[in-house]
Design a protein around this motif. Structure first.
Motif, PDB file in Angstrom:
ATOM      1  N   ARG A 239       0.827  -1.212   0.000  1.00  0.00           N
ATOM      2  CA  ARG A 239       0.000   0.000   0.000  1.00  0.00           C
ATOM      3  C   ARG A 239       0.857   1.256   0.000  1.00  0.00           C
ATOM      4  NH1 ARG A 239      -4.292  -2.630   4.142  1.00  0.00           N
ATOM      5  NH2 ARG A 239      -5.869  -3.251   2.607  1.00  0.00           N
ATOM      6  N   TYR A 241       3.849   1.562  -1.366  1.00  0.00           N
ATOM      7  CA  TYR A 241       4.318   1.723  -2.750  1.00  0.00           C
ATOM      8  C   TYR A 241       3.183   2.188  -3.656  1.00  0.00           C
ATOM      9  CZ  TYR A 241       9.038  -0.168  -2.205  1.00  0.00           C
ATOM     10  OH  TYR A 241      10.358  -0.343  -1.856  1.00  0.00           O
ATOM     11  N   GLN A 242       1.990   1.705  -3.399  1.00  0.00           N
ATOM     12  CA  GLN A 242       0.829   2.087  -4.201  1.00  0.00           C
ATOM     13  C   GLN A 242       0.545   3.590  -4.085  1.00  0.00           C
ATOM     14  OE1 GLN A 242      -2.895   0.383  -2.837  1.00  0.00           O
ATOM     15  NE2 GLN A 242      -3.551  -0.013  -4.932  1.00  0.00           N
ATOM     16  N   LYS A 243       0.740   4.123  -2.864  1.00  0.00           N
ATOM     17  CA  LYS A 243       0.429   5.537  -2.613  1.00  0.00           C
ATOM     18  C   LYS A 243       1.648   6.453  -2.716  1.00  0.00           C
ATOM     19  CE  LYS A 243      -3.271   4.254   0.605  1.00  0.00           C
ATOM     20  NZ  LYS A 243      -3.698   4.295   2.023  1.00  0.00           N
ATOM     21  N   GLY A 244       2.842   5.871  -2.787  1.00  0.00           N
ATOM     22  CA  GLY A 244       4.039   6.694  -2.818  1.00  0.00           C
ATOM     23  C   GLY A 244       4.351   7.322  -1.480  1.00  0.00           C
ATOM     24  N   GLU A 245       4.202   6.575  -0.405  1.00  0.00           N
ATOM     25  CA  GLU A 245       4.471   7.074   0.941  1.00  0.00           C
ATOM     26  C   GLU A 245       5.862   6.633   1.391  1.00  0.00           C
ATOM     27  OE1 GLU A 245      -0.068   7.090   2.778  1.00  0.00           O
ATOM     28  OE2 GLU A 245       1.201   5.322   3.078  1.00  0.00           O
ATOM     29  N   ARG A 249       6.264   6.474  -5.846  1.00  0.00           N
ATOM     30  CA  ARG A 249       5.121   5.616  -6.172  1.00  0.00           C
ATOM     31  C   ARG A 249       5.556   4.578  -7.202  1.00  0.00           C
ATOM     32  NH1 ARG A 249       0.232   6.100  -9.584  1.00  0.00           N
ATOM     33  NH2 ARG A 249      -1.527   5.203  -8.444  1.00  0.00           N
ATOM     34  N   ASN A 250       5.274   3.315  -6.896  1.00  0.00           N
ATOM     35  CA  ASN A 250       5.727   2.229  -7.762  1.00  0.00           C
ATOM     36  C   ASN A 250       4.692   1.108  -7.708  1.00  0.00           C
ATOM     37  OD1 ASN A 250       7.035  -0.062  -8.878  1.00  0.00           O
ATOM     38  ND2 ASN A 250       9.050   0.787  -8.376  1.00  0.00           N
ATOM     39  N   LEU A 251       3.816   1.072  -8.699  1.00  0.00           N
ATOM     40  CA  LEU A 251       2.733   0.094  -8.682  1.00  0.00           C
ATOM     41  C   LEU A 251       3.232  -1.323  -8.938  1.00  0.00           C
ATOM     42  CD1 LEU A 251      -0.121   2.060 -10.496  1.00  0.00           C
ATOM     43  CD2 LEU A 251       0.334   1.818  -8.050  1.00  0.00           C
ATOM     44  N   ALA A 254       4.168  -2.502  -5.682  1.00  0.00           N
ATOM     45  CA  ALA A 254       2.929  -2.783  -4.950  1.00  0.00           C
ATOM     46  C   ALA A 254       2.397  -4.165  -5.337  1.00  0.00           C
ATOM     47  CB  ALA A 254       1.885  -1.715  -5.236  1.00  0.00           C
ATOM     48  N   THR A 282       0.427   0.341 -14.820  1.00  0.00           N
ATOM     49  CA  THR A 282       1.515  -0.494 -14.324  1.00  0.00           C
ATOM     50  C   THR A 282       2.210  -1.150 -15.508  1.00  0.00           C
ATOM     51  OG1 THR A 282       0.382  -2.625 -14.147  1.00  0.00           O
ATOM     52  CG2 THR A 282       0.031  -1.045 -12.354  1.00  0.00           C
TER      53      THR A 282
END
Length: 373
Positions: A239, A241-245, A249-251, A254, A282
């Motif tokens: 999550r 990686y999904q949100k770039g936190e 951000r790297n799907l 993720a 992606t």
């Protein structure tokens, strides 16, 4: 967070000074991996009422080292040693009663032996006793007593107890809620490699509980736990990686971590992974068949969102042959769990069906509920 399992502590205790004798001969053989000789030497010592040798025989029988695994014999020797006051044997005997190995499961007897061991300062026994109080197994549920025994073990550096104490402070179970203390104990356990503590510590930094929000530290601890195979950490890392936190951000990353968690059978990860296969942003090609595969696995576990997704795939014929009966079934199940879009789609698909097909779909829905519930 779930607590860790009760443990059998297979510590082989050497005497401070090495003297000639069967016990010492057995210990020397054990260290060389010669378990058969260790067994023979300790058996001779055990028959002379050497409590250390009796305890070690229990371990050999428990683990099947140098002798065929035999839990009843393990219990026999643990009991002989425990009745002489051997603290580690008392803990292991309690664990045998807890797990029902070699004896019928008996929580009260497990409590008895854990207590005898715990008051002698054995950290794993203190931890096991805390778990029994926390769960109310063999004793009335008592979070205060759980915290008392976790603290005893945690102060000795025992990581599972440090984790338990961290959870108690985070949740306010048996002690006032104190996020700073939770972080203290999670950190102690995490630094010893406890994956659940690493994940929990990552979540504290992610959510800003007791500390300022720090996504970089959250990533650090979630990654350490995820690499140890903990599905919760793999989900959390996916999550982020999904949100770039805390990371770009790297799907694709993720998807990688969602897949790791999904392959362990966890419905939420399977649901998230299904959605990822329907996205265009992606490097993984869109695959409605893959989405259907993962959603189906989650839907069968009762995940409402996945049930809705499976319904959509059956309704549209994406990744699977169009089947309004199956679509109706899965929309019905999702709608029953409060998914509003599923209710709307249920009306939509019903308009495409004959009364006979509707009746068939309703029958399948009832069958699924009976099986699942």
């Amino acid at each position: 967070m779930k607590t860790t399992m009760h443990v059998l502590v297979g510590l082989l205790l050497a005497s401070g000074v090495v003297f000639a004798g069967d016990y010492e001969d057995g210990f020397a053989a054990y260290e060389k991996g010669d378990y058969a000789t260790a067994f023979s030497s300790w058996l001779r010592a055990a028959e002379q009422e050497d409590a250390r040798a009796q305890y070690n025989l229990g371990i050999l029988y428990s683990e099947g080292l140098g002798v065929a695994r035999d839990y009843e014999q393990a219990v026999y020797w643990y009991r002989k040693s425990a009745e002489q006051g051997h603290a580690e044997a008392q803990n292991n005997l309690g664990a045998m009663y807890q797990e029902g190995k070699g004896v019928p499961r008996n929580d009260e007897k497990a409590i008895h032996w854990y207590t005898n061991s715990a008051v002698q300062g054995i950290a794993p026994a203190q931890y096991n006793l805390a778990i029994k109080y926390a769960r109310g197994e063999g004793v009335p549920e008592d979070d205060v007593q759980a915290v008392f025994w976790w603290t005893k073990a945690a102060d000795q550096g025992y990581a599972p107890a440090q984790l338990g104490l961290g959870v108690a402070h985070e949740k306010g179970n048996g002690t006032p809620r104190d996020y700073a203390k939770a972080i203290h104990w999670y950190t102690k356990a995490a630094e010893q490699g406890d994956a659940i503590a690493q994940n929990n510590l990552g979540s504290m930094y992610h959510d800003g509980k007791g500390v300022p929000i720090n996504y970089e530290k959250a990533i650090h601890w979630h990654t350490r736990a995820a690499e140890r195979g903990l599905w919760m950490a793999q989900m959390n890392l996916g999550r982020m990686y999904q949100k770039g936190e805390g990371v770009p951000r790297n799907l694709d990353q993720a998807i990688y971590w969602f897949t790791k968690a999904a392959e362990q059978g966890h419905a939420e990860a399977q649901y998230e992974l299904g959605w990822m296969y329907t996205r265009e942003d992606t490097d993984v090609p869109i695959s409605y068949a893959e989405a259907f595969k993962w959603w189906s696995l989650a839907a069968e576990q009762g995940h409402a969102g996945a049930q809705y997704g499976v319904g959509l795939e059956y309704y549209a014929g994406l990744g699977v042959s169009r089947d309004y009966v199956q679509a109706y079934k899965w929309f019905s199940l999702a709608a029953a769990q409060g998914v509003d879009w599923a209710r709307a789609m249920l009306d939509e698909v019903e308009g495409e069906m004959t009364p006979e097909k509707i009746a068939e779909a309703q029958h399948l829905t009832r069958e699924w509920k009976q099986r699942y519930e």
